[in-house]
Design a protein around this motif. Structure first.
Motif, PDB file in Angstrom:
ATOM      1  N   CYS A  59      -7.089  -9.081   5.811  1.00 28.68           N
ATOM      2  CA  CYS A  59      -6.963  -7.878   5.782  1.00 28.68           C
ATOM      3  C   CYS A  59      -7.408  -7.019   6.605  1.00 28.68           C
ATOM      4  CB  CYS A  59      -8.814  -7.599   4.739  1.00 28.68           C
ATOM      5  SG  CYS A  59      -9.971  -6.054   4.482  1.00 28.68           S
ATOM      6  N   GLY A  60      -7.648  -8.382   7.905  1.00 32.86           N
ATOM      7  CA  GLY A  60      -7.865  -7.214   8.982  1.00 32.86           C
ATOM      8  C   GLY A  60      -6.186  -6.794   9.722  1.00 32.86           C
ATOM      9  N   LEU A  61      -5.266  -7.324   9.340  1.00 33.15           N
ATOM     10  CA  LEU A  61      -4.073  -7.112  10.093  1.00 33.15           C
ATOM     11  C   LEU A  61      -3.725  -6.382   8.983  1.00 33.15           C
ATOM     12  CD1 LEU A  61      -1.580  -8.507  11.078  1.00 33.15           C
ATOM     13  CD2 LEU A  61      -0.869  -9.749   9.515  1.00 33.15           C
ATOM     14  N   VAL A  69     -15.725  -3.443  -0.995  1.00 31.35           N
ATOM     15  CA  VAL A  69     -15.529  -1.821  -0.757  1.00 31.35           C
ATOM     16  C   VAL A  69     -17.637  -0.972  -0.564  1.00 31.35           C
ATOM     17  CG1 VAL A  69     -15.671   0.512  -2.102  1.00 31.35           C
ATOM     18  CG2 VAL A  69     -13.232  -1.584  -2.028  1.00 31.35           C
ATOM     19  N   GLN A  70     -18.399  -1.564  -1.451  1.00 29.96           N
ATOM     20  CA  GLN A  70     -19.482  -1.494  -1.061  1.00 29.96           C
ATOM     21  C   GLN A  70     -19.954  -1.478  -0.010  1.00 29.96           C
ATOM     22  OE1 GLN A  70     -21.236   0.531  -3.197  1.00 29.96           O
ATOM     23  NE2 GLN A  70     -19.726   0.657  -4.272  1.00 29.96           N
ATOM     24  N   TYR A  71     -19.607  -2.765   0.634  1.00 26.02           N
ATOM     25  CA  TYR A  71     -20.270  -3.249   2.168  1.00 26.02           C
ATOM     26  C   TYR A  71     -19.814  -2.080   3.005  1.00 26.02           C
ATOM     27  CZ  TYR A  71     -21.017  -5.797   6.523  1.00 26.02           C
ATOM     28  OH  TYR A  71     -20.997  -5.667   7.902  1.00 26.02           O
ATOM     29  N   VAL A  72     -19.071  -1.679   3.045  1.00 19.54           N
ATOM     30  CA  VAL A  72     -18.055  -1.345   4.537  1.00 19.54           C
ATOM     31  C   VAL A  72     -18.340   0.644   3.791  1.00 19.54           C
ATOM     32  CG1 VAL A  72     -15.789  -1.747   4.759  1.00 19.54           C
ATOM     33  CG2 VAL A  72     -15.466  -0.149   3.035  1.00 19.54           C
ATOM     34  N   ARG A  73     -18.732   0.423   2.964  1.00 20.88           N
ATOM     35  CA  ARG A  73     -19.398   2.275   2.580  1.00 20.88           C
ATOM     36  C   ARG A  73     -20.642   2.132   2.736  1.00 20.88           C
ATOM     37  NH1 ARG A  73     -16.585   3.725  -3.430  1.00 20.88           N
ATOM     38  NH2 ARG A  73     -14.875   4.625  -2.706  1.00 20.88           N
ATOM     39  N   ASN A  74     -21.792   1.178   2.621  1.00 19.63           N
ATOM     40  CA  ASN A  74     -23.084   1.576   3.719  1.00 19.63           C
ATOM     41  C   ASN A  74     -23.117   0.527   4.296  1.00 19.63           C
ATOM     42  OD1 ASN A  74     -23.395   2.821   0.658  1.00 19.63           O
ATOM     43  ND2 ASN A  74     -23.103   1.039  -0.139  1.00 19.63           N
ATOM     44  N   GLU A  75     -22.784   0.157   4.834  1.00 21.71           N
ATOM     45  CA  GLU A  75     -23.283  -1.997   6.099  1.00 21.71           C
ATOM     46  C   GLU A  75     -22.123  -1.091   6.855  1.00 21.71           C
ATOM     47  OE1 GLU A  75     -26.008  -2.746   5.528  1.00 21.71           O
ATOM     48  OE2 GLU A  75     -26.178  -2.260   3.632  1.00 21.71           O
ATOM     49  N   GLY A  76     -22.703  -1.635   8.548  1.00 22.23           N
ATOM     50  CA  GLY A  76     -21.754  -2.329   9.370  1.00 22.23           C
ATOM     51  C   GLY A  76     -21.440  -1.199  10.533  1.00 22.23           C
ATOM     52  N   ASP A  77     -20.698  -1.838  11.538  1.00 27.02           N
ATOM     53  CA  ASP A  77     -21.230  -0.524  12.444  1.00 27.02           C
ATOM     54  C   ASP A  77     -19.571   0.631  12.583  1.00 27.02           C
ATOM     55  OD1 ASP A  77     -20.805   1.005  14.651  1.00 27.02           O
ATOM     56  OD2 ASP A  77     -21.107  -0.382  15.807  1.00 27.02           O
ATOM     57  N   HIS A 117     -11.476   4.944   4.691  1.00 26.36           N
ATOM     58  CA  HIS A 117     -10.017   4.246   4.998  1.00 26.36           C
ATOM     59  C   HIS A 117      -9.919   2.697   4.274  1.00 26.36           C
ATOM     60  CE1 HIS A 117      -6.161   2.361   7.692  1.00 26.36           C
ATOM     61  NE2 HIS A 117      -6.202   2.705   6.776  1.00 26.36           N
ATOM     62  N   TYR A 118     -11.087   1.978   5.408  1.00 24.23           N
ATOM     63  CA  TYR A 118     -11.097   0.452   4.614  1.00 24.23           C
ATOM     64  C   TYR A 118     -11.573   0.414   3.465  1.00 24.23           C
ATOM     65  CZ  TYR A 118     -11.183  -0.440  10.495  1.00 24.23           C
ATOM     66  OH  TYR A 118     -10.963  -0.505  10.544  1.00 24.23           O
ATOM     67  N   ALA A 119     -12.058   1.062   2.686  1.00 20.55           N
ATOM     68  CA  ALA A 119     -12.591   0.738   1.520  1.00 20.55           C
ATOM     69  C   ALA A 119     -11.612   1.340   0.456  1.00 20.55           C
ATOM     70  CB  ALA A 119     -13.513   2.148   0.424  1.00 20.55           C
ATOM     71  N   GLN A 120     -10.534   2.317   0.728  1.00 17.88           N
ATOM     72  CA  GLN A 120      -9.335   1.863   0.259  1.00 17.88           C
ATOM     73  C   GLN A 120      -8.315   0.840   0.573  1.00 17.88           C
ATOM     74  OE1 GLN A 120      -7.109   6.461   0.446  1.00 17.88           O
ATOM     75  NE2 GLN A 120      -8.514   6.595   1.549  1.00 17.88           N
ATOM     76  N   VAL A 121      -8.123   0.171   1.797  1.00 15.98           N
ATOM     77  CA  VAL A 121      -7.627  -0.553   1.323  1.00 15.98           C
ATOM     78  C   VAL A 121      -8.255  -1.900   0.432  1.00 15.98           C
ATOM     79  CG1 VAL A 121      -6.796  -1.997   3.418  1.00 15.98           C
ATOM     80  CG2 VAL A 121      -6.930  -0.223   3.915  1.00 15.98           C
ATOM     81  N   ILE A 122      -9.633  -1.846   0.776  1.00 15.83           N
ATOM     82  CA  ILE A 122     -10.308  -3.432   0.014  1.00 15.83           C
ATOM     83  C   ILE A 122      -9.740  -3.022  -1.395  1.00 15.83           C
ATOM     84  CG2 ILE A 122     -11.760  -4.256  -0.809  1.00 15.83           C
ATOM     85  CD1 ILE A 122     -13.106  -4.092   2.736  1.00 15.83           C
ATOM     86  N   ALA A 123      -9.730  -1.602  -1.682  1.00 15.82           N
ATOM     87  CA  ALA A 123      -9.429  -1.746  -3.320  1.00 15.82           C
ATOM     88  C   ALA A 123      -8.297  -1.752  -3.732  1.00 15.82           C
ATOM     89  CB  ALA A 123      -9.955  -0.063  -3.852  1.00 15.82           C
ATOM     90  N   ALA A 124      -7.306  -1.592  -2.244  1.00 15.37           N
ATOM     91  CA  ALA A 124      -5.622  -2.014  -3.212  1.00 15.37           C
ATOM     92  C   ALA A 124      -5.894  -3.247  -2.664  1.00 15.37           C
ATOM     93  CB  ALA A 124      -5.075  -1.708  -1.890  1.00 15.37           C
ATOM     94  N   PRO A 134       1.615   3.271   1.718  1.00 19.20           N
ATOM     95  CA  PRO A 134       1.852   2.756   0.702  1.00 19.20           C
ATOM     96  C   PRO A 134       1.207   0.898   0.563  1.00 19.20           C
ATOM     97  CG  PRO A 134       4.000   2.643   0.720  1.00 19.20           C
ATOM     98  CD  PRO A 134       3.421   3.450   2.386  1.00 19.20           C
ATOM     99  N   LEU A 135       0.102   0.651  -0.138  1.00 13.19           N
ATOM    100  CA  LEU A 135      -0.231  -0.825  -0.111  1.00 13.19           C
ATOM    101  C   LEU A 135      -0.362  -1.188  -1.379  1.00 13.19           C
ATOM    102  CD1 LEU A 135      -1.062  -2.905   1.921  1.00 13.19           C
ATOM    103  CD2 LEU A 135      -3.786  -2.081   1.496  1.00 13.19           C
ATOM    104  N   GLY A 136       0.439  -2.157  -1.813  1.00 12.17           N
ATOM    105  CA  GLY A 136       0.707  -3.191  -3.291  1.00 12.17           C
ATOM    106  C   GLY A 136       0.316  -2.100  -4.025  1.00 12.17           C
ATOM    107  N   GLU A 137       0.588  -1.336  -5.292  1.00 15.75           N
ATOM    108  CA  GLU A 137       0.693  -0.414  -6.100  1.00 15.75           C
ATOM    109  C   GLU A 137      -0.116   1.327  -5.649  1.00 15.75           C
ATOM    110  OE1 GLU A 137       2.391  -0.464  -8.746  1.00 15.75           O
ATOM    111  OE2 GLU A 137       2.832  -2.154  -8.019  1.00 15.75           O
ATOM    112  N   ALA A 138      -1.394   0.843  -4.940  1.00 16.44           N
ATOM    113  CA  ALA A 138      -2.002   2.663  -4.356  1.00 16.44           C
ATOM    114  C   ALA A 138      -1.056   2.651  -3.311  1.00 16.44           C
ATOM    115  CB  ALA A 138      -3.001   0.973  -3.769  1.00 16.44           C
ATOM    116  N   GLU A 139      -1.667   4.477  -3.461  1.00 15.15           N
ATOM    117  CA  GLU A 139      -1.349   5.050  -2.303  1.00 15.15           C
ATOM    118  C   GLU A 139      -2.047   5.132  -1.497  1.00 15.15           C
ATOM    119  OE1 GLU A 139       2.378   6.199  -1.283  1.00 15.15           O
ATOM    120  OE2 GLU A 139       2.818   5.529  -2.669  1.00 15.15           O
TER     121      GLU A 139
END
Length: 306
Positions: free
Chosen positions: A13-15, A132-140, A148-155, A249-254
């Motif tokens: 995921c980080g890569l 998705v919930q974590y990056v939207r509400n937690e972390g630095d 950005h990360y929420a979109q990536v994780i969902a994709a 594009p990431l998988g089927e997502a944009e």
């Protein structure tokens, strides 16, 4: 999360987050501007698995020597710390580099995950929702990073829910590929990373980056194609500040996101990278010794005011 196979999957995921890019039939508005071009330059380094070149291009030259020193002193692992779940990278390298790692990991996969496609798909969906919930509400994270990360994780969750993750043949090939790359890198401990230094460590991690991308491609997620389809455009620029749109594009997502940049000595750099690097370069706080303890019995008597 204690299974070796799951630990191997987390840094992917980080890569992907570092490798963010877009498929767009036409150039975005402002694509020819310097801030937009600076972002595409970073993506090209990632496409070539040139992690050391990425680090050089991502920061002003004045930062490089200080970050190298901080790395060798164990105070920094930038740019690896830009990866979500970056703390899983070293455990992954350790697991992949261990004696007889290939046989042990294949056996672990076969006993726990082989042909368990339905369970793996459900796990992917669950982890995606949690992530998705974590990056939207937690972390630095900055607000830009959260979006950005929420979109990536969902994709990634959607892709993983369709990928043949339980296929033993693919998994065995991936394990062989990744163990060979990890052994080539020879960076299975903090001591090894510290001794190599930042630039040499990033150079030695290039085969691991290539192996991770090849593994994802074998499951239907072609990051090199994603990077090729990168599009950037200028949202706004005022003086030495700019905002750039990135669509890929990431998988089927944009994925569509916006990043902030700053100009230093005529070149443009991502603000988030600058702040993280500055924090990594900062000297550790000086720890003052505790004040001496005072024995009440030895204290002088209070003066007589009568």
């Amino acid at each position: 999360m204690n299974h070796p196979w799951l630990r191997l999957a987390l840094p992917l995921c980080g890569l992907l987050a570092l490798a963010a890019c877009k498929r767009e039939p036409a150039e975005l508005q402002g694509a020819a501007t310097e801030p937009a071009a600076a972002v595409r330059d970073l993506a090209r380094h990632l496409q070539r698995d040139d992690l050391a070149g990425f680090a050089r291009a991502a920061l002003p030259p004045a930062y490089h020597a200080q970050l190298e020193t901080a790395w060798r002193e164990g105070r920094s692992r930038w740019p690896l710390t830009e990866l979500p779940l970056d703390d899983q990278l070293l455990p992954m390298l350790t697991a992949l580099s261990a004696p007889d790692a290939g046989r042990k990991l294949r056996r672990s996969f076969d006993s726990q995950f082989a042909r368990q496609d339905r369970d793996l798909r459900e796990a992917a969906r669950t982890l995606g929702l949690f992530g998705v919930q974590y990056v939207r509400n937690e972390g630095d994270y900055s607000e830009e990073e959260r979006d950005h990360y929420a979109q990536v994780i969902a994709a990634l969750s959607d892709w993983a829910a369709q990928a043949p993750l339980g296929d033993p043949a693919r998994a065995h090939a991936a394990i062989d590929r990744l163990t060979a790359a990890a052994r080539q890198a020879d960076l299975a401990s903090e001591e090894a990373l510290q001794a190599a230094g930042m630039q040499a460590s990033l150079q030695r991690l290039a085969p691991v980056s290539a192996a991770l991308k090849a593994t994802l491609a074998s499951y239907g997620l072609d990051l090199d194609a994603t990077l090729t389809d990168l599009r950037t455009g200028l949202v706004e620029q005022e003086g030495g500040q700019a905002r750039v749109r990135i669509h890929y594009p990431l998988g089927e997502a944009e994925i569509d996101t916006v990043v902030s940049l700053e100009r230093h000595d005529g070149r443009w750099y991502l603000s988030g990278y600058l702040r993280q690097a500055e924090a990594a370069m900062a000297p550790p706080p000086v720890e003052l010794p505790p004040p001496p303890e005072i024995d009440p019995a030895a204290a002088p008597p209070a003066p007589d005011t009568a």
